[in-house]
Motif scaffolding. Structure first.
Motif, PDB file in Angstrom:
ATOM      1  N   GLN A  14      -1.787 -57.731  18.097  1.00  0.00           N
ATOM      2  CA  GLN A  14      -0.734 -57.814  17.102  1.00  0.00           C
ATOM      3  C   GLN A  14      -1.248 -58.578  15.907  1.00  0.00           C
ATOM      4  O   GLN A  14      -2.013 -59.532  16.023  1.00  0.00           O
ATOM      5  CB  GLN A  14       0.493 -58.538  17.673  1.00  0.00           C
TER       6      GLN A  14
ATOM      7  N   GLU B 194       2.036 -55.443  12.860  1.00  0.00           N
ATOM      8  CA  GLU B 194       1.297 -54.325  13.445  1.00  0.00           C
ATOM      9  C   GLU B 194       1.037 -54.552  14.932  1.00  0.00           C
ATOM     10  O   GLU B 194       0.743 -55.667  15.350  1.00  0.00           O
ATOM     11  CB  GLU B 194      -0.049 -54.135  12.739  1.00  0.00           C
ATOM     12  N   CYS B 195       1.111 -53.487  15.683  1.00  0.00           N
ATOM     13  CA  CYS B 195       0.810 -53.511  17.109  1.00  0.00           C
ATOM     14  C   CYS B 195      -0.196 -52.398  17.386  1.00  0.00           C
ATOM     15  O   CYS B 195       0.087 -51.223  17.096  1.00  0.00           O
ATOM     16  CB  CYS B 195       2.085 -53.289  17.916  1.00  0.00           C
ATOM     17  N   ARG B 196      -1.335 -52.752  17.904  1.00  0.00           N
ATOM     18  CA  ARG B 196      -2.395 -51.776  18.159  1.00  0.00           C
ATOM     19  C   ARG B 196      -2.831 -51.785  19.617  1.00  0.00           C
ATOM     20  O   ARG B 196      -3.024 -52.852  20.212  1.00  0.00           O
ATOM     21  CB  ARG B 196      -3.632 -52.076  17.314  1.00  0.00           C
TER      22      ARG B 196
ATOM     23  N   HIS C 159       5.459 -45.227  14.027  1.00  0.00           N
ATOM     24  CA  HIS C 159       4.405 -45.051  15.051  1.00  0.00           C
ATOM     25  C   HIS C 159       3.532 -43.907  14.557  1.00  0.00           C
ATOM     26  O   HIS C 159       3.665 -42.772  15.002  1.00  0.00           O
ATOM     27  CB  HIS C 159       5.070 -44.728  16.389  1.00  0.00           C
TER      28      HIS C 159
ATOM     29  N   THR D 290      -2.416 -45.179  18.408  1.00  0.00           N
ATOM     30  CA  THR D 290      -2.859 -46.548  18.676  1.00  0.00           C
ATOM     31  C   THR D 290      -2.179 -47.583  17.801  1.00  0.00           C
ATOM     32  O   THR D 290      -2.494 -48.760  17.878  1.00  0.00           O
ATOM     33  CB  THR D 290      -4.384 -46.681  18.477  1.00  0.00           C
ATOM     34  N   LEU D 291      -1.243 -47.170  16.972  1.00  0.00           N
ATOM     35  CA  LEU D 291      -0.641 -48.118  16.046  1.00  0.00           C
ATOM     36  C   LEU D 291       0.858 -47.902  15.892  1.00  0.00           C
ATOM     37  O   LEU D 291       1.319 -46.797  15.607  1.00  0.00           O
ATOM     38  CB  LEU D 291      -1.296 -48.002  14.662  1.00  0.00           C
TER      39      LEU D 291
ATOM     40  N   THR E 286       4.137 -50.015  13.868  1.00  0.00           N
ATOM     41  CA  THR E 286       4.460 -51.128  12.983  1.00  0.00           C
ATOM     42  C   THR E 286       5.962 -51.387  12.985  1.00  0.00           C
ATOM     43  O   THR E 286       6.765 -50.456  13.080  1.00  0.00           O
ATOM     44  CB  THR E 286       3.995 -50.859  11.544  1.00  0.00           C
TER      45      THR E 286
END
Lengths: 115, 117
Positions: free
Chosen positions: B6, B22-24, B71, B75-76, B78
């Motif tokens: 994150q 962000e979340c990856r 989304h 892989t990401l 937000t």
């Protein structure tokens, strides 16, 4: 509806004592998964264990042990010979198979282990 | 094991500004990600389910216009807190299941602490 109840809000023990954290869950689904997570002061969740509804075997991992009883809808967590590093908030959580992966968390139990 | 990151880990902003988190998923693909919010001394509450290529699903009581979720790739995901106010100050955590069947452990990001002044 799914629900997880951790009745113990705070527990304080002295180092080397054993401590049990209670977790009671509610679900109408026959297939579900139960989890325990540890949240230290940093905030990052640490996965401890996952158990599916068809596996009632108790599990032991070092000083940690878990007792899963479907008859009482409980999934209790015991720390043997507690240590100061065990101090954290512990969450019990539930995923039902038809809930799209949503984790339902209990309220959490804050464990304080004093030297 | 699978890793979720994150960014940022900490953010302080003025009231009225927008903040993007962000979340990856770093080493696996996640068609679904979850966003949770945690207020001090409280549990994690699911805010929304982020779906790759489609609209997010929000939990009851969560304002979709205030918490924008995108989304864009596998892989990401937000989360944008629009027009943030002090009551939005919280710990925001994302997670991603390891498999489509959700049977595997969900992998959590380290969280983002938001403080709105």
């Amino acid at each position: 509806a799914q629900k997880v109840t951790q009745a113990q809000t705070e527990i304080s023990v002295v180092e080397k004592e054993d401590v049990t954290l209670d977790c009671v869950y509610e679900t109408r689904d026959t297939t579900y998964y139960l989890f325990w997570y540890k949240q230290p002061p940093s905030g990052e969740l640490v996965f401890l264990i996952r158990r599916n509804s068809f596996d009632e075997q108790n599990e032991i991992s070092g000083r940690y042990s878990w007792n899963f009883q479907k008859s009482t809808s409980s999934f209790n967590f015991t720390i043997t010979a507690s240590q100061v590093v065990d101090s954290a908030v512990y969450f019990c959580a539930l995923i039902a198979s038809n809930q799209g992966g949503k984790l339902i968390f209990g309220q959490g139990t804050e464990l304080s282990v004093k030297p | 094991g699978a890793v979720v990151s994150q960014h940022p880990s900490w953010v302080i902003c003025k009231s009225g500004t927008s903040v993007k988190i962000e979340c990856r998923s770093l080493d696996f693909q996640a068609t679904t990600m979850f966003w949770y919010r945690q207020f001090p001394k409280q549990s994690l509450m699911l805010m929304a389910t982020s779906n790759e290529g489609s609209k997010a699903t929000y939990e009851q009581g969560v304002e979709k216009d205030k918490f924008l979720i995108n989304h864009a790739s596998l892989t990401l995901s937000t989360l944008t807190v629009t027009s943030a106010h002090p009551e939005d100050s919280s710990f925001y955590i994302c997670s991603a299941p390891g498999t489509r069947a959700f049977r595997e452990t969900q992998y959590f990001g380290p969280g983002t602490r938001l403080l709105v002044l």
